[in-house]
Design an enzyme around this catalytic site. Structure first.
Site, PDB file in Angstrom:
ATOM      1  CG  ASP A 166      -2.264   0.423   1.015  1.00  0.00           C
ATOM      2  OD1 ASP A 166      -2.521   0.906  -0.077  1.00  0.00           O
ATOM      3  OD2 ASP A 166      -3.101   0.265   1.925  1.00  0.00           O
ATOM      4  CB  CYS A 220     -19.174 -14.553  -6.091  1.00  0.00           C
ATOM      5  SG  CYS A 220     -17.844 -13.544  -5.453  1.00  0.00           S
ATOM      6  CB  CYS A 226     -20.453  -8.532  -0.168  1.00  0.00           C
ATOM      7  SG  CYS A 226     -20.332  -8.964  -1.910  1.00  0.00           S
ATOM      8  CB  CYS A 230     -22.804  -2.377   1.056  1.00  0.00           C
ATOM      9  SG  CYS A 230     -22.043  -0.746   1.154  1.00  0.00           S
ATOM     10  CB  CYS A 246     -16.795   2.933   0.517  1.00  0.00           C
ATOM     11  SG  CYS A 246     -15.931   1.739   1.548  1.00  0.00           S
ATOM     12  CB  CYS A 276     -18.714  -5.789   1.871  1.00  0.00           C
ATOM     13  SG  CYS A 276     -17.122  -4.963   1.833  1.00  0.00           S
TER      14      CYS A 276
HETATM   15  C1  B12 Z   1      -7.931   2.920  -2.860  1.00  0.00           C
HETATM   16  C2  B12 Z   1      -8.077   1.752  -1.900  1.00  0.00           C
HETATM   17  C3  B12 Z   1      -9.229   1.692  -1.128  1.00  0.00           C
HETATM   18  C4  B12 Z   1     -10.445   2.590  -1.404  1.00  0.00           C
HETATM   19  C5  B12 Z   1     -11.194   2.038  -2.649  1.00  0.00           C
HETATM   20  C6  B12 Z   1     -11.413   0.505  -2.601  1.00  0.00           C
HETATM   21  C7  B12 Z   1     -11.676  -0.161  -3.937  1.00  0.00           C
HETATM   22  N1  B12 Z   1     -12.389  -1.273  -3.919  1.00  0.00           N
HETATM   23  O1  B12 Z   1     -11.230   0.319  -4.976  1.00  0.00           O
HETATM   24  C8  B12 Z   1     -11.216   2.492  -0.056  1.00  0.00           C
HETATM   25  C9  B12 Z   1     -10.744   3.622   0.855  1.00  0.00           C
HETATM   26  C10 B12 Z   1     -12.733   2.544  -0.164  1.00  0.00           C
HETATM   27  C11 B12 Z   1     -10.682   1.163   0.477  1.00  0.00           C
HETATM   28  C12 B12 Z   1     -11.376   0.374   1.388  1.00  0.00           C
HETATM   29  C13 B12 Z   1     -10.907  -0.843   1.871  1.00  0.00           C
HETATM   30  N2  B12 Z   1      -9.689  -1.366   1.693  1.00  0.00           N
HETATM   31 CO1  B12 Z   1      -8.388  -0.624   0.440  1.00  0.00          CO
HETATM   32  N3  B12 Z   1      -7.115  -0.133  -0.829  1.00  0.00           N
HETATM   33  C14 B12 Z   1      -7.061   0.774  -1.787  1.00  0.00           C
HETATM   34  C15 B12 Z   1      -5.788   0.665  -2.653  1.00  0.00           C
HETATM   35  C16 B12 Z   1      -4.783   1.742  -2.212  1.00  0.00           C
HETATM   36  C17 B12 Z   1      -6.029   0.777  -4.173  1.00  0.00           C
HETATM   37  C18 B12 Z   1      -7.231  -0.067  -4.688  1.00  0.00           C
HETATM   38  C19 B12 Z   1      -7.524   0.214  -6.149  1.00  0.00           C
HETATM   39  O2  B12 Z   1      -6.610   0.217  -6.967  1.00  0.00           O
HETATM   40  N4  B12 Z   1      -8.815   0.457  -6.484  1.00  0.00           N
HETATM   41  C20 B12 Z   1      -9.275   0.663  -7.833  1.00  0.00           C
HETATM   42  C21 B12 Z   1     -10.085  -0.570  -8.269  1.00  0.00           C
HETATM   43  C22 B12 Z   1     -10.605  -0.376  -9.696  1.00  0.00           C
HETATM   44  O3  B12 Z   1      -9.178  -1.669  -8.290  1.00  0.00           O
HETATM   45  P1  B12 Z   1      -9.244  -2.952  -7.288  1.00  0.00           P
HETATM   46  O4  B12 Z   1      -9.755  -2.523  -5.980  1.00  0.00           O
HETATM   47  O5  B12 Z   1      -7.917  -3.645  -7.321  1.00  0.00           O
HETATM   48  O6  B12 Z   1     -10.374  -3.824  -7.953  1.00  0.00           O
HETATM   49  C23 B12 Z   1     -10.137  -4.941  -8.769  1.00  0.00           C
HETATM   50  C24 B12 Z   1     -11.377  -5.813  -8.863  1.00  0.00           C
HETATM   51  O7  B12 Z   1     -12.504  -5.064  -8.526  1.00  0.00           O
HETATM   52  C25 B12 Z   1     -11.338  -6.264 -10.272  1.00  0.00           C
HETATM   53  N5  B12 Z   1     -12.532  -6.067 -11.095  1.00  0.00           N
HETATM   54  C26 B12 Z   1     -13.050  -4.939 -11.537  1.00  0.00           C
HETATM   55  N6  B12 Z   1     -14.075  -5.192 -12.344  1.00  0.00           N
HETATM   56  C27 B12 Z   1     -14.221  -6.535 -12.388  1.00  0.00           C
HETATM   57  C28 B12 Z   1     -15.128  -7.349 -13.042  1.00  0.00           C
HETATM   58  C29 B12 Z   1     -15.033  -8.725 -12.864  1.00  0.00           C
HETATM   59  C30 B12 Z   1     -15.995  -9.583 -13.609  1.00  0.00           C
HETATM   60  C31 B12 Z   1     -14.028  -9.285 -12.043  1.00  0.00           C
HETATM   61  C32 B12 Z   1     -13.936 -10.767 -11.839  1.00  0.00           C
HETATM   62  C33 B12 Z   1     -13.108  -8.450 -11.394  1.00  0.00           C
HETATM   63  C34 B12 Z   1     -13.234  -7.091 -11.566  1.00  0.00           C
HETATM   64  O8  B12 Z   1     -10.307  -5.599 -10.979  1.00  0.00           O
HETATM   65  C35 B12 Z   1      -9.879  -4.513 -10.226  1.00  0.00           C
HETATM   66  C36 B12 Z   1      -8.448  -4.243 -10.610  1.00  0.00           C
HETATM   67  O9  B12 Z   1      -7.538  -5.170 -10.037  1.00  0.00           O
HETATM   68  C37 B12 Z   1      -5.301  -0.800  -2.286  1.00  0.00           C
HETATM   69  C38 B12 Z   1      -3.764  -0.974  -2.240  1.00  0.00           C
HETATM   70  C39 B12 Z   1      -3.184  -1.035  -3.640  1.00  0.00           C
HETATM   71  N7  B12 Z   1      -2.149  -0.272  -3.883  1.00  0.00           N
HETATM   72  O10 B12 Z   1      -3.677  -1.764  -4.487  1.00  0.00           O
HETATM   73  C40 B12 Z   1      -5.926  -1.046  -0.886  1.00  0.00           C
HETATM   74  C41 B12 Z   1      -6.515  -2.455  -0.578  1.00  0.00           C
HETATM   75  C42 B12 Z   1      -7.271  -2.865  -1.827  1.00  0.00           C
HETATM   76  N8  B12 Z   1      -7.420  -2.244   0.531  1.00  0.00           N
HETATM   77  C43 B12 Z   1      -7.482  -3.221   1.335  1.00  0.00           C
HETATM   78  C44 B12 Z   1      -8.385  -3.312   2.445  1.00  0.00           C
HETATM   79  C45 B12 Z   1      -8.086  -4.360   3.502  1.00  0.00           C
HETATM   80  C46 B12 Z   1      -9.486  -2.432   2.535  1.00  0.00           C
HETATM   81  C47 B12 Z   1     -10.682  -2.523   3.511  1.00  0.00           C
HETATM   82  C48 B12 Z   1     -11.108  -3.931   3.870  1.00  0.00           C
HETATM   83  C49 B12 Z   1     -10.352  -1.728   4.809  1.00  0.00           C
HETATM   84  C50 B12 Z   1     -11.490  -1.626   5.828  1.00  0.00           C
HETATM   85  N9  B12 Z   1     -11.787  -2.671   6.589  1.00  0.00           N
HETATM   86  O11 B12 Z   1     -12.083  -0.589   5.987  1.00  0.00           O
HETATM   87  C51 B12 Z   1     -11.771  -1.749   2.707  1.00  0.00           C
HETATM   88  C52 B12 Z   1     -12.545  -2.709   1.784  1.00  0.00           C
HETATM   89  C53 B12 Z   1     -13.543  -2.046   0.876  1.00  0.00           C
HETATM   90  C54 B12 Z   1     -13.751  -2.865  -0.392  1.00  0.00           C
HETATM   91  N10 B12 Z   1     -14.815  -3.649  -0.460  1.00  0.00           N
HETATM   92  O12 B12 Z   1     -12.907  -2.793  -1.304  1.00  0.00           O
HETATM   93  C55 B12 Z   1      -6.526  -4.346   0.944  1.00  0.00           C
HETATM   94  C56 B12 Z   1      -7.340  -5.488   0.320  1.00  0.00           C
HETATM   95  C57 B12 Z   1      -6.869  -6.887   0.703  1.00  0.00           C
HETATM   96  C58 B12 Z   1      -7.680  -7.942  -0.013  1.00  0.00           C
HETATM   97  N11 B12 Z   1      -7.645  -9.150   0.538  1.00  0.00           N
HETATM   98  O13 B12 Z   1      -8.326  -7.712  -1.022  1.00  0.00           O
HETATM   99  C59 B12 Z   1      -5.541  -3.590  -0.068  1.00  0.00           C
HETATM  100  C60 B12 Z   1      -4.991  -4.471  -1.179  1.00  0.00           C
HETATM  101  C61 B12 Z   1      -4.376  -3.027   0.786  1.00  0.00           C
HETATM  102  C62 B12 Z   1      -3.337  -4.103   1.178  1.00  0.00           C
HETATM  103  N12 B12 Z   1      -2.076  -3.909   0.801  1.00  0.00           N
HETATM  104  O14 B12 Z   1      -3.656  -5.100   1.796  1.00  0.00           O
HETATM  105  N13 B12 Z   1      -9.508   0.847  -0.078  1.00  0.00           N
HETATM  106  S1  SF4 Z   2     -20.299 -12.293  -0.043  1.00  0.00           S
HETATM  107 FE1  SF4 Z   2     -19.716 -11.208  -1.913  1.00  0.00          FE
HETATM  108  S2  SF4 Z   2     -17.553 -11.665  -2.185  1.00  0.00           S
HETATM  109 FE2  SF4 Z   2     -18.351 -13.183  -0.739  1.00  0.00          FE
HETATM  110  S3  SF4 Z   2     -18.974 -14.925  -2.039  1.00  0.00           S
HETATM  111 FE3  SF4 Z   2     -20.791 -13.644  -1.748  1.00  0.00          FE
HETATM  112  S4  SF4 Z   2     -20.774 -12.292  -3.544  1.00  0.00           S
HETATM  113 FE4  SF4 Z   2     -18.714 -13.165  -3.377  1.00  0.00          FE
HETATM  114  S1  SF4 Z   3     -16.411  -1.469   3.408  1.00  0.00           S
HETATM  115 FE1  SF4 Z   3     -17.464  -0.001   2.081  1.00  0.00          FE
HETATM  116  S2  SF4 Z   3     -18.285  -1.287   0.446  1.00  0.00           S
HETATM  117 FE2  SF4 Z   3     -17.807  -2.680   2.145  1.00  0.00          FE
HETATM  118  S3  SF4 Z   3     -19.731  -2.796   3.323  1.00  0.00           S
HETATM  119 FE3  SF4 Z   3     -18.499  -1.185   4.235  1.00  0.00          FE
HETATM  120  S4  SF4 Z   3     -19.295   0.647   3.231  1.00  0.00           S
HETATM  121 FE4  SF4 Z   3     -19.925  -1.051   1.964  1.00  0.00          FE
END
Ligand code: B12
Ligand code: SF4
Ligand code: SF4
Length: 408
Positions: A166, A220, A226, A230, A246, A276
């Site tokens: 991160d 899933c 989830c 939310c 969120c 979630c």
């Molecule tokens: C910005 C960020 C946030 C933001 C936005 C979260 C988000 N979902 O984008 C906020 C502040 C809301 C947040 C919250 C949380 N976060 Co955060 N966050 C990040 C950060 C810095 C970047 C994430 C990012 O690039 N987002 C942009 C989206 C587009 O990308 P993505 O999240 O990777 O999503 C992928 C999938 O959704 C997938 N996808 C998209 N469309 C589709 C369609 C299909 C069909 C499929 C299969 C997949 C798919 O592709 C995307 C690209 O890889 C990362 C660290 C990092 N550098 O990666 C940590 C990270 C993702 N966070 C983490 C955590 C733990 C959390 C929280 C649980 C913290 C909490 N308890 O409050 C919550 C969870 C919320 C959630 N449900 O995501 C962990 C996740 C660990 C894991 N096992 O996944 C990370 C990896 C940090 C770490 N080093 O551990 N976070």
């Molecule tokens: S709770 Fe959400 S992430 Fe977990 S299995 Fe169900 S749809 Fe998938």
């Molecule tokens: S972490 Fe964010 S997306 Fe997940 S249940 Fe909480 S408010 Fe909703």
């Protein structure tokens, strides 16, 4: 959650030593697949990482489309760094031009077990589980360093590694997915089979060509627990998260006035949200132990929302020292705590809120305190709101709308 303020720095050399833990000699060279899989497991074990995998450092192309769509829709909110760094996030070699492989780890932390047994909404804890232990940025980087050192010893050569927990513009979930650590859930979390979603990820770019791990299967299916659980309806669709709604974003990343319409749904959460994840069946069936000891809850994080509203600067420093909670300022914690107290339905909190309203706390905090008093209601709250002189700024507006809420 989002990056720490501590930069990861440039790639670091790891020179082989004789003092690090024993690793077996490869039977037929480091690229032998069986030896390599076993060596990888050992490397992970010696650092306390349950899951470990490798992928090539090629472009994370599958992640760039969802990232672009997310940014184009403004779903990153105030997280400007996500837009600024976007072009680099799916290109590991922009971070470290000599990178050839990515090694990823997933480390499980203690899930909110009481929540897993009951309903997520009624038992939501004020602080998300990931933030209760030692700062994961520090804990996971330490593990990655041990792995890099073990690898240098195993290969008997100096290697260079760029670590990211991160702390760098890199799509860590996608890197971990490609390294075989799991698959994406509809809540956008990486689900690691047998472990679930309560994991933190760390990745390391290496100047070595290493054999890639095989992909991890799973999905899933028909589940959508989830999406339905939310509290703020932050998922516009499966696999998409609108950070602006969120609770994790609102309570940790967002600096301003939290939209009134979302405040009731924040419930009892002061820092982060686990809803979630709590409902995810992959967590119910996951092997819940052993969790990483460093990430286990620390006693000083056992504070009530009232304590968090009233934190002195000394108490704040002690609370966040060495934890991921340092991401939120004292002002943000007090703002969030005011919302939670307003949601508590417990008028015993009114005197403490009145004291805060009349204090020299920042206007941002007192605005949310006024809202809380309006929500809790009662004669004492009404009188305090009516008699507070607040001029005609944002605080006056907040008091006016709190009084309106009281008369409803
Ligand atoms: C910005 C960020 C946030 C933001 C936005 C979260 C988000 N979902 O984008 C906020 C502040 C809301 C947040 C919250 C949380 N976060 Co955060 N966050 C990040 C950060 C810095 C970047 C994430 C990012 O690039 N987002 C942009 C989206 C587009 O990308 P993505 O999240 O990777 O999503 C992928 C999938 O959704 C997938 N996808 C998209 N469309 C589709 C369609 C299909 C069909 C499929 C299969 C997949 C798919 O592709 C995307 C690209 O890889 C990362 C660290 C990092 N550098 O990666 C940590 C990270 C993702 N966070 C983490 C955590 C733990 C959390 C929280 C649980 C913290 C909490 N308890 O409050 C919550 C969870 C919320 C959630 N449900 O995501 C962990 C996740 C660990 C894991 N096992 O996944 C990370 C990896 C940090 C770490 N080093 O551990 N976070
Ligand atoms: S709770 Fe959400 S992430 Fe977990 S299995 Fe169900 S749809 Fe998938
Ligand atoms: S972490 Fe964010 S997306 Fe997940 S249940 Fe909480 S408010 Fe909703």
């Amino acid at each position: 959650m989002a990056p720490t303020n501590t930069p990861t720095g440039p790639p670091v050399p790891f020179v082989p030593t004789a003092i690090e833990e024993f690793l077996p000699e490869p039977r037929s060279g480091p690229s032998d697949t069986d030896d390599w899989a076993e060596t990888l497991r050992r490397l992970g074990r010696l650092a306390g990482a349950r899951s470990i995998g490798v992928t090539s450092a090629a472009t994370l192309s599958e992640a760039s489309t969802p990232l672009q769509a997310w940014l184009a829709n403004g779903q990153h909110g105030q997280m400007e760094y996500m837009a600024r760094d976007a072009p680099r996030r799916s290109h590991p070699t922009e971070l470290f031009p000599d990178a050839r492989s990515i090694m990823a780890i997933a480390v499980p932390y203690a899930p909110p077990l009481t929540q897993l047994r009951r309903s997520a909404e009624t038992t939501a804890r004020p602080i998300a589980a990931y933030a209760l232990g030692t700062d994961y940025h520090v804990a996971l980087k330490h593990k990655l360093r041990r792995i890099a050192q073990g690898l240098a010893n195993y290969r008997k050569e100096t290697i260079r590694a760029r670590l990211a927990v991160d702390t760098a513009p890199l799509m860590e979930r996608e890197a971990a997915r490609r390294a075989g650590l799991g698959f994406f859930g509809k809540n956008t979390m990486l689900i690691t089979p047998g472990t679930g979603t309560f994991t933190l990820l760390g990745v390391m770019l290496l100047d070595l060509e290493l054999p890639s791990s095989s992909a991890s299967a799973g999905d899933c299916g028909e589940c959508r627990a989830c999406l339905d659980a939310c509290p703020t309806a932050a998922f516009p669709a499966a696999y998409q998260l609108d950070a602006r709604r969120c609770i994790s974003y609102l309570t940790i990343e967002y600096q301003g006035v939290i939209p009134e319409s979302l405040r009731p749904s924040i419930g009892s959460r002061v820092y982060g949200c686990d809803a979630c994840q709590t409902v995810c069946p992959y967590n119910r069936t996951a092997d819940q132990k052993p969790h990483d000891e460093e990430l286990a809850p620390r006693p000083q994080t056992d504070l009530s929302p009232l304590d968090l509203l009233q934190l002195t600067s000394g108490q704040y420093r002690r609370l966040v020292k060495g934890t991921a909670m340092r991401r939120a300022s004292r002002q943000q914690l007090a703002r969030n705590a005011a919302i939670v107290l307003g949601n508590s339905g417990d008028r015993k909190n009114v005197p403490a809120l009145i004291e805060k309203l009349h204090s020299a706390a920042p206007v941002l905090v007192r605005q949310h305190v006024a809202w809380a008093l309006g929500r809790l209601g009662g004669e004492q709250a009404k009188q305090a709101l009516e008699t507070t002189s607040a001029g005609d700024g944002e605080l006056a507006e907040a008091i006016k709308s709190a009084l309106l809420a009281l008369s409803d």
